[in-house]
Write a protein that holds these residues in place. Structure first.
Motif, PDB file in Angstrom:
ATOM      1  N   TYR A  66      26.619  22.796 -15.835  1.00  0.00           N
ATOM      2  CA  TYR A  66      26.881  23.543 -14.601  1.00  0.00           C
ATOM      3  C   TYR A  66      25.495  23.826 -14.005  1.00  0.00           C
ATOM      4  O   TYR A  66      24.584  24.244 -14.725  1.00  0.00           O
ATOM      5  CB  TYR A  66      27.586  24.869 -14.869  1.00  0.00           C
ATOM      6  CG  TYR A  66      29.032  24.752 -15.334  1.00  0.00           C
ATOM      7  CD1 TYR A  66      30.093  25.049 -14.471  1.00  0.00           C
ATOM      8  CD2 TYR A  66      29.329  24.379 -16.646  1.00  0.00           C
ATOM      9  CE1 TYR A  66      31.415  24.968 -14.910  1.00  0.00           C
ATOM     10  CE2 TYR A  66      30.651  24.292 -17.086  1.00  0.00           C
ATOM     11  CZ  TYR A  66      31.694  24.595 -16.212  1.00  0.00           C
ATOM     12  OH  TYR A  66      32.987  24.522 -16.646  1.00  0.00           O
ATOM     13  N   ARG A 187      42.793  19.697 -16.696  1.00  0.00           N
ATOM     14  CA  ARG A 187      42.118  20.923 -16.267  1.00  0.00           C
ATOM     15  C   ARG A 187      40.824  20.553 -15.536  1.00  0.00           C
ATOM     16  O   ARG A 187      39.755  20.523 -16.129  1.00  0.00           O
ATOM     17  CB  ARG A 187      41.805  21.814 -17.484  1.00  0.00           C
ATOM     18  CG  ARG A 187      43.002  22.256 -18.304  1.00  0.00           C
ATOM     19  CD  ARG A 187      43.752  23.397 -17.658  1.00  0.00           C
ATOM     20  NE  ARG A 187      44.781  22.922 -16.754  1.00  0.00           N
ATOM     21  CZ  ARG A 187      45.361  23.652 -15.817  1.00  0.00           C
ATOM     22  NH1 ARG A 187      45.002  24.880 -15.619  1.00  0.00           N
ATOM     23  NH2 ARG A 187      46.296  23.142 -15.061  1.00  0.00           N
ATOM     24  N   LEU A 188      40.948  20.248 -14.270  1.00  0.00           N
ATOM     25  CA  LEU A 188      39.806  19.775 -13.483  1.00  0.00           C
ATOM     26  C   LEU A 188      39.250  20.868 -12.592  1.00  0.00           C
ATOM     27  O   LEU A 188      38.142  20.772 -12.086  1.00  0.00           O
ATOM     28  CB  LEU A 188      40.220  18.572 -12.645  1.00  0.00           C
ATOM     29  CG  LEU A 188      40.874  17.430 -13.460  1.00  0.00           C
ATOM     30  CD1 LEU A 188      41.293  16.301 -12.535  1.00  0.00           C
ATOM     31  CD2 LEU A 188      39.928  16.925 -14.552  1.00  0.00           C
ATOM     32  N   GLU A 189      40.020  21.909 -12.379  1.00  0.00           N
ATOM     33  CA  GLU A 189      39.576  23.045 -11.579  1.00  0.00           C
ATOM     34  C   GLU A 189      40.279  24.283 -12.094  1.00  0.00           C
ATOM     35  O   GLU A 189      41.223  24.182 -12.872  1.00  0.00           O
ATOM     36  CB  GLU A 189      39.896  22.820 -10.097  1.00  0.00           C
ATOM     37  CG  GLU A 189      41.375  22.563  -9.860  1.00  0.00           C
ATOM     38  CD  GLU A 189      41.718  22.327  -8.404  1.00  0.00           C
ATOM     39  OE1 GLU A 189      40.825  21.984  -7.627  1.00  0.00           O
ATOM     40  OE2 GLU A 189      42.897  22.507  -8.059  1.00  0.00           O
ATOM     41  N   THR A 191      39.642  28.840 -12.822  1.00  0.00           N
ATOM     42  CA  THR A 191      38.702  29.840 -13.329  1.00  0.00           C
ATOM     43  C   THR A 191      38.353  29.609 -14.793  1.00  0.00           C
ATOM     44  O   THR A 191      39.218  29.297 -15.610  1.00  0.00           O
ATOM     45  CB  THR A 191      39.321  31.252 -13.184  1.00  0.00           C
ATOM     46  OG1 THR A 191      39.565  31.491 -11.798  1.00  0.00           O
ATOM     47  CG2 THR A 191      38.404  32.333 -13.738  1.00  0.00           C
ATOM     48  N   ASP A 205      34.080  28.220 -11.941  1.00  0.00           N
ATOM     49  CA  ASP A 205      35.233  27.361 -11.754  1.00  0.00           C
ATOM     50  C   ASP A 205      34.941  26.005 -12.394  1.00  0.00           C
ATOM     51  O   ASP A 205      33.823  25.488 -12.301  1.00  0.00           O
ATOM     52  CB  ASP A 205      35.555  27.175 -10.274  1.00  0.00           C
ATOM     53  CG  ASP A 205      36.953  26.602 -10.069  1.00  0.00           C
ATOM     54  OD1 ASP A 205      37.848  27.365  -9.659  1.00  0.00           O
ATOM     55  OD2 ASP A 205      37.157  25.397 -10.333  1.00  0.00           O
ATOM     56  N   LEU A 206      35.950  25.441 -13.048  1.00  0.00           N
ATOM     57  CA  LEU A 206      35.771  24.162 -13.739  1.00  0.00           C
ATOM     58  C   LEU A 206      35.275  23.068 -12.797  1.00  0.00           C
ATOM     59  O   LEU A 206      34.592  22.143 -13.226  1.00  0.00           O
ATOM     60  CB  LEU A 206      37.083  23.718 -14.399  1.00  0.00           C
ATOM     61  CG  LEU A 206      37.634  24.618 -15.509  1.00  0.00           C
ATOM     62  CD1 LEU A 206      39.001  24.101 -15.969  1.00  0.00           C
ATOM     63  CD2 LEU A 206      36.663  24.688 -16.694  1.00  0.00           C
ATOM     64  N   GLU A 207      35.608  23.174 -11.520  1.00  0.00           N
ATOM     65  CA  GLU A 207      35.193  22.116 -10.588  1.00  0.00           C
ATOM     66  C   GLU A 207      33.690  22.160 -10.307  1.00  0.00           C
ATOM     67  O   GLU A 207      33.157  21.263  -9.661  1.00  0.00           O
ATOM     68  CB  GLU A 207      35.990  22.194  -9.276  1.00  0.00           C
ATOM     69  CG  GLU A 207      35.678  23.401  -8.432  1.00  0.00           C
ATOM     70  CD  GLU A 207      36.498  23.431  -7.139  1.00  0.00           C
ATOM     71  OE1 GLU A 207      37.336  22.529  -6.953  1.00  0.00           O
ATOM     72  OE2 GLU A 207      36.284  24.365  -6.347  1.00  0.00           O
ATOM     73  N   GLN A 208      33.013  23.180 -10.828  1.00  0.00           N
ATOM     74  CA  GLN A 208      31.554  23.258 -10.666  1.00  0.00           C
ATOM     75  C   GLN A 208      30.798  22.441 -11.714  1.00  0.00           C
ATOM     76  O   GLN A 208      29.568  22.393 -11.686  1.00  0.00           O
ATOM     77  CB  GLN A 208      31.098  24.724 -10.723  1.00  0.00           C
ATOM     78  CG  GLN A 208      31.597  25.555  -9.553  1.00  0.00           C
ATOM     79  CD  GLN A 208      31.295  27.039  -9.720  1.00  0.00           C
ATOM     80  OE1 GLN A 208      31.704  27.658 -10.704  1.00  0.00           O
ATOM     81  NE2 GLN A 208      30.568  27.592  -8.781  1.00  0.00           N
ATOM     82  N   ASN A 212      32.147  15.639 -14.548  1.00  0.00           N
ATOM     83  CA  ASN A 212      33.507  16.065 -14.854  1.00  0.00           C
ATOM     84  C   ASN A 212      33.999  15.422 -16.155  1.00  0.00           C
ATOM     85  O   ASN A 212      33.311  14.605 -16.761  1.00  0.00           O
ATOM     86  CB  ASN A 212      34.450  15.789 -13.671  1.00  0.00           C
ATOM     87  CG  ASN A 212      34.594  14.299 -13.367  1.00  0.00           C
ATOM     88  OD1 ASN A 212      34.523  13.466 -14.264  1.00  0.00           O
ATOM     89  ND2 ASN A 212      34.781  13.966 -12.096  1.00  0.00           N
TER      90      ASN A 212
END
Ligand code: MN
Length: 264
Positions: A66, A187-189, A191, A205-208, A212
Motif C-alpha cells: 500500500y 475481495r478486491l475492494e 474496508t 480500502d483493499l482497492e488501495q 492487486n
C-alpha cells in the motif's frame, strides 16, 4: 558413476529395503506404511460453513503493498517492483470467530508490531500464471495479521541481512477462518481495519493495494511454482504500530469474519 546412475541406484536401494540398515522399517509397498521416528502435524485452516479444512503448503507475504505504508517504511512506492518473503507453515495461529485468542508476546523484541492483511488461499497453481487467469486459482479469503518484530526486521535490514527473524517466528501468522470464494466472491475492494483497545489504528480500502491479488499471484508464479495450499498475506496498509501484553487487537475486512486477539 554418472549422476543418473547414482539416482537410479539410490531409488533401487530404497525399493529393496536397504533403508532398514539405517534403522528404518522399510516397505516396498504403500507410502503410508513407512514408519517415522515422530509425527509432524499438518497445518490446516477451518473453512466457514464447510466440514472440510484447508491444508496449508506455503505462506507467502507481500512487502510494502500500500503506497502510504511503503512511504512510512521509507521506500518509494512508485518505483518498487513487488517483493515477497515467507513465513513457516507452522507459524499459523488460528483465531476462531466470536472468540478472543491469546497471542503470546514473542521473545527477542521490544517493538512488536501489528499488520492487518487480507489473506488469499489458493486451490490451484502453476508457473507464469497470467494476471487474467490468476483469480481462478483462489480458494478463499481470510483476515490475517502479519505480526512483526519491527526492531529485529529493521536491524537486520540495516545490516543487509535477511530480515527473517523479524517476520518468521512461532505464531507470527495470525489467521481467521477461510471464506470460500463461492460464499464471499473476490475481495478486491472494501474496508480493511485494525483497532487496538477500541481505537482505530489502521483504516484503508483493499482497492488501495499497489499490486492487486491477481497481480500478486502472477508475480509469485514467475519465481516459484504455486500449488494448492499456498497462501498469500497481501500486505498491510499504513499506520502500523506496536502492541504490548494486555492489548486487544480487532481485525476487520469487509465481508469477512472479524478476528479478536489479545496479546499476553
Ligand atoms: Mn506484512
Amino acid at each position: 558413476m554418472s549422476s543418473m546412475d547414482r539416482r537410479t541406484a539410490l531409488k533401487t536401494a530404497g525399493v529393496l529395503g536397504v533403508g532398514a540398515a539405517a534403522g528404518c522399517t522399510s516397505t516396498a509397498s504403500a507410502e503410508d506404511q513407512t514408519t517415522r521416528p515422530f509425527q509432524v502435524p499438518e497445518t490446516t485452516v477451518p473453512v466457514l460453513g464447510r466440514e472440510e479444512v484447508f491444508p496449508v503448503r506455503r505462506i507467502y507475504c507481500m512487502g510494502r503493498n500500500y503506497a502510504a505504508h511503503a512511504i512510512e517504511m521509507g521506500s518509494d512506492p512508485d518505483r518498487e517492483p513487488p517483493f515477497f518473503f515467507q513465513k513457516p507453515t507452522d507459524s499459523v495461529q488460528l483465531v476462531e470467530p466470536g472468540r478472543t485468542a491469546d497471542h503470546a508476546y514473542p521473545p527477542l523484541t521490544e517493538n512488536y508490531h501489528y499488520e492487518i492483511e487480507l489473506v488469499v488461499a489458493l486451490k490451484g497453481g502453476g508457473r507464469n500464471i497470467p494476471v487474467e487467469a490468476a483469480l481462478d486459482h483462489v480458494y478463499g479469503y481470510a483476515v490475517g495479521l502479519d505480526m512483526t518484530r519491527r526492531d529485529l526486521q529493521r536491524a537486520m535490514g540495516d545490516e543487509g541481512k535477511p530480515w527473517e527473524i523479524g517476520k518468521s517466528f512461532d505464531d507470527s501468522a495470525v489467521l481467521g477462518p477461510l471464506h470460500p470464494v463461492e460464499e464471499v466472491g473476490h475481495r478486491l475492494e472494501g474496508t480493511i481495519r485494525l483497532q487496538v483497545n477500541g481505537e482505530t489504528k489502521q483504516d484503508a480500502d483493499l482497492e488501495q493495494m499497489i499490486w492487486n491479488v491477481a497481480e500478486q499471484i502472477h508475480h509469485i508464479s514467475q519465481g516459484s511454482e504455486l500449488k494448492p495450499g499456498d497462501m498469500i498475506y497481501s500486505g498491510t496498509p499504513e499506520n502500523v504500530g506496536p502492541v504490548v501484553p494486555g492489548d486487544l487487537m480487532e481485525g476487520y475486512i469487509q465481508g469477512l469474519e472479524e478476528i479478536t486477539v489479545r496479546v499476553v
